[in-house]
Design an enzyme around this catalytic site. Structure first.
Site, PDB file in Angstrom:
ATOM      1  N   ASP A 186      -5.329  -0.163  -9.550  1.00 33.57           N
ATOM      2  CA  ASP A 186      -6.603   0.506  -9.841  1.00 33.57           C
ATOM      3  C   ASP A 186      -7.179   0.116 -11.204  1.00 33.57           C
ATOM      4  O   ASP A 186      -8.282   0.547 -11.560  1.00 33.57           O
ATOM      5  CB  ASP A 186      -6.415   2.025  -9.797  1.00 33.57           C
ATOM      6  N   SER A 219       0.826  -1.218   0.000  1.00 29.32           N
ATOM      7  CA  SER A 219       0.000   0.000   0.000  1.00 29.32           C
ATOM      8  C   SER A 219       0.854   1.260   0.000  1.00 29.32           C
ATOM      9  O   SER A 219       1.554   1.559   0.966  1.00 29.32           O
ATOM     10  CB  SER A 219      -0.927   0.019   1.215  1.00 29.32           C
TER      11      SER A 219
HETATM   12  C1  S3P Z   1      -2.758   5.518  -4.149  1.00 29.25           C
HETATM   13  C2  S3P Z   1      -2.450   4.257  -3.722  1.00 29.25           C
HETATM   14  C3  S3P Z   1      -3.280   3.074  -3.998  1.00 29.25           C
HETATM   15  C4  S3P Z   1      -4.319   3.352  -5.088  1.00 29.25           C
HETATM   16  C5  S3P Z   1      -4.981   4.675  -4.905  1.00 29.25           C
HETATM   17  C6  S3P Z   1      -3.955   5.802  -4.966  1.00 29.25           C
HETATM   18  C7  S3P Z   1      -1.839   6.636  -3.817  1.00 29.25           C
HETATM   19  O1  S3P Z   1      -3.976   2.716  -2.813  1.00 29.25           O
HETATM   20  O2  S3P Z   1      -5.276   2.323  -5.124  1.00 29.25           O
HETATM   21  O3  S3P Z   1      -5.947   4.903  -5.916  1.00 29.25           O
HETATM   22  O4  S3P Z   1      -1.976   7.720  -4.432  1.00 29.25           O
HETATM   23  O5  S3P Z   1      -0.966   6.451  -2.969  1.00 29.25           O
HETATM   24  P1  S3P Z   1      -3.352   1.663  -1.746  1.00 29.25           P
HETATM   25  O6  S3P Z   1      -2.179   2.273  -1.131  1.00 29.25           O
HETATM   26  O7  S3P Z   1      -4.462   1.432  -0.757  1.00 29.25           O
HETATM   27  O8  S3P Z   1      -3.040   0.446  -2.556  1.00 29.25           O
END
Ligand code: S3P
Length: 445
Positions: free
Chosen positions: A326, A173
């Site tokens: 995504d 994440s």
């Molecule tokens: C993001 C990280 C991702 C992604 C989100 C944008 C970011 O989420 O799905 O749309 O900008 O850091 P996760 O960290 O929960 O995977």
């Protein structure tokens, strides 16, 4: 703060070829961070190509509520920051609408201030897990009040002096990684974050360009160790936000599936940490060419030339998931029209996005006559080449912009029309989607 919601159903019908040249809006991840880091830096930050979607605008409003001056001058957003360590206590709860990135990163950013901040969001955001952010913040000395199950509304109160942390992110994440690093900006000493799989690295790259003392070590074990020295000053920057690859993917898949389409999407971010979707579609047989590859603001950017292609199902390696996390909903639409099975594994994080995306995609495909099987962390789709007998269903979008756009793309290529129950959330990330697709030749009602 506008929390009212009126559902807006839209139907997509089999379309003639998509043709033309388009520019898509700026990358959402970089746009959020531009407002946050600009708000924190000393001096002015100038942002060109910012995504003016609801999610990002809510982040901008939150930064204004904590002392940053933000205004648009012609096409450029100008942010006068407070200086690192100098955010002010907001005098009302910060509203983040639908945006996980907005709320989670801002929680990190303000958590180490000796002040109280309350975070709220819409019905979708209020169901999403926040414990993944709260756990490391508590370890840094932050006091937390949260609704049941560690959900929003959440109130944070930072300690007088936060404790630096060495934190191994337990899931792939970028939001958790970023929240801890941003908490480290107002913490004395070195905050260290270790990730075992690389996730998008815009936080690291952008903080470096704002002058933060940050370094990334990549030992042969394959993990990434990120060290940030806190309480250093940040300086305003000029940022050119490249086009969002996640938004580009809807156009790209539509052009691949609608016969005789031929489009060019200009100025798309194609850095390796975001490029999994392009590689995957190419492996499925997609004709996608990268034109004029260049580096802009430290990111790889290209124009994408896309032509209709005959796709075959493939087995997508689980380790690729973070670089296209995504894009699985729209990839599922491509898979629904490919010959054979597409197997997606290692995608458990999709269950905690704006909706449970594995369940939402599986239900939407089944409603439109596509056979698929789902498990906790996988989805297997059996395609119908050329969309024979596909469509005819109504799709529940669960306040999820990417489910909405994916199934509209499906309707443009299916034999029968596809209706989504609500297109209003598309405004969170891609407000121009319907108009831009219509200009290319898409058929919506
Ligand atoms: C993001 C990280 C991702 C992604 C989100 C944008 C970011 O989420 O799905 O749309 O900008 O850091 P996760 O960290 O929960 O995977």
């Amino acid at each position: 703060m506008n929390t009212s919601h009126t559902a807006k159903p839209v139907t997509a019908r089999r379309s003639n070829a998509l043709k033309g040249n388009v520019r898509i809006p700026g990358d959402k991840s970089i746009s959020h961070r531009s407002f946050m880091f600009g708000a924190l830096a000393s001096g002015k930050t100038y942002v060109n190509g910012l995504l003016e979607g609801e999610d990002v605008l809510n982040t901008g409003r939150a930064m204004q509520a904590m002392g940053a001056f933000i205004q648009k001058e012609k096409d450029t957003w100008v942010i006068q920051g407070t200086g690192n360590g100098c955010l002010l206590q907001a005098n009302q709860p910060l509203y983040f609408g639908n945006a996980g990135t907005g709320v989670r990163l801002t929680m990190g950013l303000v958590s180490t201030y000796d002040m109280e901040t309350t975070f709220v969001g819409d019905a979708s955001l209020s169901k999403r897990p926040m414990e993944r952010i709260l756990e490391p913040l508590r370890l840094m000395g932050v006091q937390v009040k949260a609704a049941q199950g560690s959900r929003l509304p959440i109130t944070l109160h930072g300690p007088r002096v936060a404790a630096p942390l060495i934190y191994r992110v337990p899931m792939a994440s970028a939001q958790v990684k970023s929240a801890v690093l941003l908490a480290g900006l107002n913490t004395p000493g070195i905050t260290t974050v270790i990730e075992s799989v690389m996730t998008r690295d815009h936080t690291e790259r952008m903080l470096y360009s704002f002058g933060a003392d940050i370094e990334v070590e990549t030992p042969i074990s394959g993990e990434r160790i990120i060290r940030l020295v806190g309480q250093k000053s940040l300086k305003g920057q000029v940022i050119d936000v490249p086009g969002d690859p996640s938004s580009a993917s809807f156009l790209l898949v539509a052009a691949l599936l609608i016969p005789e389409s031929d489009i060019v999407i200009h100025n798309v971010l194609v850095s390796p940490a975001r490029a999994g979707i392009f590689l995957t579609l190419q492996e499925m047989g997609a004709d996608i060419r990268f034109l004029d590859e260049r580096i802009t603001g430290g990111e790889n950017v290209a124009d994408l030339h896309v032509r209709t292609s005959y796709l075959k199902g493939i087995n997508i390696p689980p380790e690729r998931a973070p670089s296209m996390i995504d894009e699985y909903p729209v990839l599922s639409i491509a898979a629904a029209f490919a010959e054979g099975k597409t197997i997606m594994t290692g995608i458990e994080e999709l269950r905690v996005k704006e909706s449970d995306r594995i369940a939402a995609v599986a239900a939407g495909l089944k409603a439109n006559n596509i056979f698929c099987t789902e498990g906790i962390d996988y989805l297997i789709i059996e395609g119908r080449p050329e969309g024979k007998n596909s469509g005819g269903g109504i799709v529940t979008t669960h306040l999820d912009h990417r489910i909405a756009m994916s199934f509209l793309v499906m309707g443009l290529a299916s034999q029968h029309e596809v209706t989504i129950d609500d297109a209003s959330m598309i405004a969170t990330s891609f407000p121009q989607f319907i108009n831009l697709m219509t200009e290319l030749g898409a058929n919506f009602a």
